[in-house]
Design an enzyme around this catalytic site. Structure first.
Site, mmCIF file in Angstrom:
data_model
loop_
_atom_site.group_PDB
_atom_site.id
_atom_site.type_symbol
_atom_site.label_atom_id
_atom_site.label_comp_id
_atom_site.label_asym_id
_atom_site.label_seq_id
_atom_site.Cartn_x
_atom_site.Cartn_y
_atom_site.Cartn_z
ATOM 1 N N GLU A 69 -13.968 1.234 24.695
ATOM 2 C CA GLU A 69 -12.841 0.877 23.858
ATOM 3 C C GLU A 69 -11.524 1.808 24.258
ATOM 4 O O GLU A 69 -11.623 3.060 24.620
ATOM 5 C CB GLU A 69 -13.425 1.563 22.200
ATOM 6 C CG GLU A 69 -12.128 1.124 21.534
ATOM 7 C CD GLU A 69 -11.654 -0.049 21.057
ATOM 8 O OE1 GLU A 69 -12.403 -1.003 20.977
ATOM 9 O OE2 GLU A 69 -10.168 -0.236 21.139
ATOM 10 N N THR A 117 -10.498 -6.518 21.712
ATOM 11 C CA THR A 117 -11.942 -6.256 22.202
ATOM 12 C C THR A 117 -12.639 -7.539 22.227
ATOM 13 O O THR A 117 -13.347 -7.985 23.355
ATOM 14 C CB THR A 117 -12.515 -5.355 21.223
ATOM 15 O OG1 THR A 117 -11.760 -4.077 21.210
ATOM 16 C CG2 THR A 117 -14.046 -4.938 21.866
ATOM 17 N N HIS A 172 -10.706 4.614 19.502
ATOM 18 C CA HIS A 172 -9.745 3.533 18.912
ATOM 19 C C HIS A 172 -8.225 3.960 18.357
ATOM 20 O O HIS A 172 -8.412 4.982 17.588
ATOM 21 C CB HIS A 172 -10.556 2.775 17.879
ATOM 22 C CG HIS A 172 -10.027 1.341 17.488
ATOM 23 N ND1 HIS A 172 -8.664 1.295 16.993
ATOM 24 C CD2 HIS A 172 -10.266 0.012 17.754
ATOM 25 C CE1 HIS A 172 -8.553 -0.024 16.573
ATOM 26 N NE2 HIS A 172 -9.448 -0.702 17.373
ATOM 27 N N ASP A 181 -11.951 -1.947 27.926
ATOM 28 C CA ASP A 181 -11.619 -3.273 27.428
ATOM 29 C C ASP A 181 -10.336 -3.700 27.293
ATOM 30 O O ASP A 181 -10.136 -4.922 27.627
ATOM 31 C CB ASP A 181 -12.431 -3.447 25.893
ATOM 32 C CG ASP A 181 -11.764 -2.378 24.862
ATOM 33 O OD1 ASP A 181 -11.079 -1.808 25.190
ATOM 34 O OD2 ASP A 181 -12.585 -2.701 23.761
ATOM 35 N N HIS A 182 -9.376 -2.888 26.906
ATOM 36 C CA HIS A 182 -7.861 -3.073 27.024
ATOM 37 C C HIS A 182 -7.092 -1.847 26.912
ATOM 38 O O HIS A 182 -7.794 -0.676 26.673
ATOM 39 C CB HIS A 182 -7.907 -4.044 25.726
ATOM 40 C CG HIS A 182 -8.337 -3.762 24.353
ATOM 41 N ND1 HIS A 182 -7.601 -2.376 23.757
ATOM 42 C CD2 HIS A 182 -9.182 -4.031 23.555
ATOM 43 C CE1 HIS A 182 -8.358 -2.089 22.671
ATOM 44 N NE2 HIS A 182 -9.177 -2.973 22.503
HETATM 45 C C1 GP9 Z 1 -14.125 -3.477 16.206
HETATM 46 C C2 GP9 Z 1 -13.687 -2.959 17.511
HETATM 47 C C3 GP9 Z 1 -12.376 -2.806 17.979
HETATM 48 O O1 GP9 Z 1 -15.197 -3.950 15.901
HETATM 49 O O2 GP9 Z 1 -14.554 -3.854 18.486
HETATM 50 O O3 GP9 Z 1 -11.552 -3.846 17.972
HETATM 51 P P1 GP9 Z 1 -10.095 -3.871 18.631
HETATM 52 O O4 GP9 Z 1 -9.500 -3.671 17.311
HETATM 53 O O5 GP9 Z 1 -9.957 -2.854 19.637
HETATM 54 O O6 GP9 Z 1 -9.989 -5.459 18.937
#
Ligand code: GP9
Length: 423
Positions: free
Chosen positions: A38, A82, A197, A256-257
């Site tokens: 993440e 994500t 996150h 992921d981003h």
């Molecule tokens: C939520 C997690 C975060 O289940 O994968 O998602 P995001 O907000 O980064 O898309």
């Protein structure tokens, strides 16, 4: 399905590489343990804060003889964050320019990685301690052919072991090992982490590097959260070794981003010691780490080719020694010599060996300087603008690629192809 032949022709002419890379089959028969990390960006790797490494474990992986590290690997997500990164990885298709394809086209037919490798006896699973309906994962995973989804209810989550979005990464990995051990092998498992996150909240007890000191709390708090993720992944490697799964597995770690948006550019420029973050720098900040770790391989290296999330599906298939010649995809095996020369971002920007194109400006990738004139050979005024843009030929391909990918999704075109027959 009338558009299919044109799309297939485009892919055959512009994307597909016939020759196998020399890493074809390098992880044949191994389990795949894919960590969707993440918000992990490349700029923290091998970087420091307060004189300390931000990611000591990941740094040690970069130089590990069993690891291939890609330092010019780009995230290509759109509004689906994500879930878009998952979509790119499993399908080698682009997410949509608006909305999250997991929601808007979760019921489509796809020819996704879990489905393809199931034919080679692979079991697939996703492990992520969040509500199964978030991003419509449960629905989409069915369309992608994922066999098992271990969501929030598969974990013991309490006030003590959670923060922000839910279960902290360390207990998440700890509690996941039993599921991995019970899975039929070989397996393809995807771990989606959660602690790093936005807004990167951390408990004192989990903080092992002090926050940064700038006008952006988001960037300040990012560093302790990334360090926690680094430790959680290190612990997970230890658990994999203890459980006996490590030797038989290939471990892929991918950011992921981005976690730090352009809203924090002032603080970011201070951290990176730059006068300002230019549009060119902004694109460079879209690099996320990609580690491919194959225990026992011994040939690891840092690879600086331009690569992106769109490449993951063909890469994993190739490493496992699985041929998917008739498949439809827009990426390439990252180890292939003959890859297409650019990576397209979802907004139409691109990065090639020579250029970075963003916000309508074409930059020299090496120097970061805008290219103002390349018209030495043509002095006719009316041709100057056109010819000044050396990015144009790639821009056209990028536009075509994105729109063909969109057509496949909007038209649900995979339902017209019988891959069983074609294979
Ligand atoms: C939520 C997690 C975060 O289940 O994968 O998602 P995001 O907000 O980064 O898309």
């Amino acid at each position: 399905g009338n558009e299919l032949p044109e799309i297939q022709d485009f892919i055959n002419e512009n994307i597909k590489v016939v020759e196998k890379s020399d890493k074809f089959g390098a992880a044949e028969g191994k389990n795949v343990i894919f960590i969707n990390a993440e918000s992990l960006q490349h700029f923290v790797i091998d970087n420091q804060l307060h004189g300390e490494a931000v990611t000591p474990f990941l740094n040690s992986l970069v130089t590990n003889e069993d690891t291939y590290y890609f330092d010019n690997f780009y995230e290509q997500t759109g509004q689906g964050n994500t879930s878009d990164s998952e979509f790119l990885v499993e399908n080698s298709l682009y997410p949509l320019s608006r909305g999250a394809v997991f929601f808007t086209h979760g019921g489509n037919e796809y020819h996704a990685l879990p489905e393809i490798i199931e034919k080679e006896s692979y079991t697939s699973a996703v492990l992520h301690s969040n509500n199964k309906s978030f991003w419509n994962r449960e629905g989409m995973y069915e369309s992608l052919g994922v066999d098992h989804f271990y969501g929030e209810e598969a974990y013991e989550v309490s006030e003590e072991n959670s923060i922000g979005w839910g279960l902290k990464d360390k207990p998440f990995f700890e509690q996941s090992i039993k599921y991995l051990q019970s899975m039929e092998q070989p397996f393809y498992s995807k771990f989606i982490t959660l602690t790093n996150h936005f807004p990167f909240e951390m408990d004192e007890e989990d903080t092992s590097i002090d926050p940064y000191n700038s006008n952006s709390n988001t960037l300040n708090n990012y560093f302790p959260a990334v360090r926690y993720m680094d430790e959680a992944i290190e612990d997970f490697f230890g658990q994999l070794k203890e459980s006996g799964l490590y030797e038989d597995s290939m471990i892929v770690i991918m950011g992921d981003h981005i976690g730090i948006s352009a809203n924090h550019n002032k603080a970011m420029s201070m951290y990176l010691d730059k006068e300002e973050i230019t549009p060119y720098d902004q694109v460079q900040l879209q690099r996320v780490p990609l580690f491919i770790h194959i225990p026992g391989d011994g040939n690891g290296e840092v690879i600086s080719d331009i690569t992106g999330q769109i490449d993951m599906k063909p890469t994993i298939l190739s490493l496992l020694g699985i041929e998917a010649e008739d498949d439809i995809y827009f990426g390439n095996d990252v180890f292939s010599e003959d890859r297409k020369e650019y990576i397209a971002l979802r907004n139409g920007d691109f990065i090639s060996d020579e250029y970075v194109s963003t916000a309508g400006i074409c930059y020299n990738r090496q120097t970061g300087e805008p290219i103002t004139s390349e018209t030495e050979t043509d002095t006719e005024t009316e041709n100057q603008d056109r010819e000044a843009n050396v990015c144009s030929p790639i821009e056209e391909k990028v536009e075509a690629e994105l729109s063909y990918s969109d057509n496949l999704i909007y038209g649900d075109l995979f339902r017209f192809i019988n891959f069983e027959e074609e294979e």
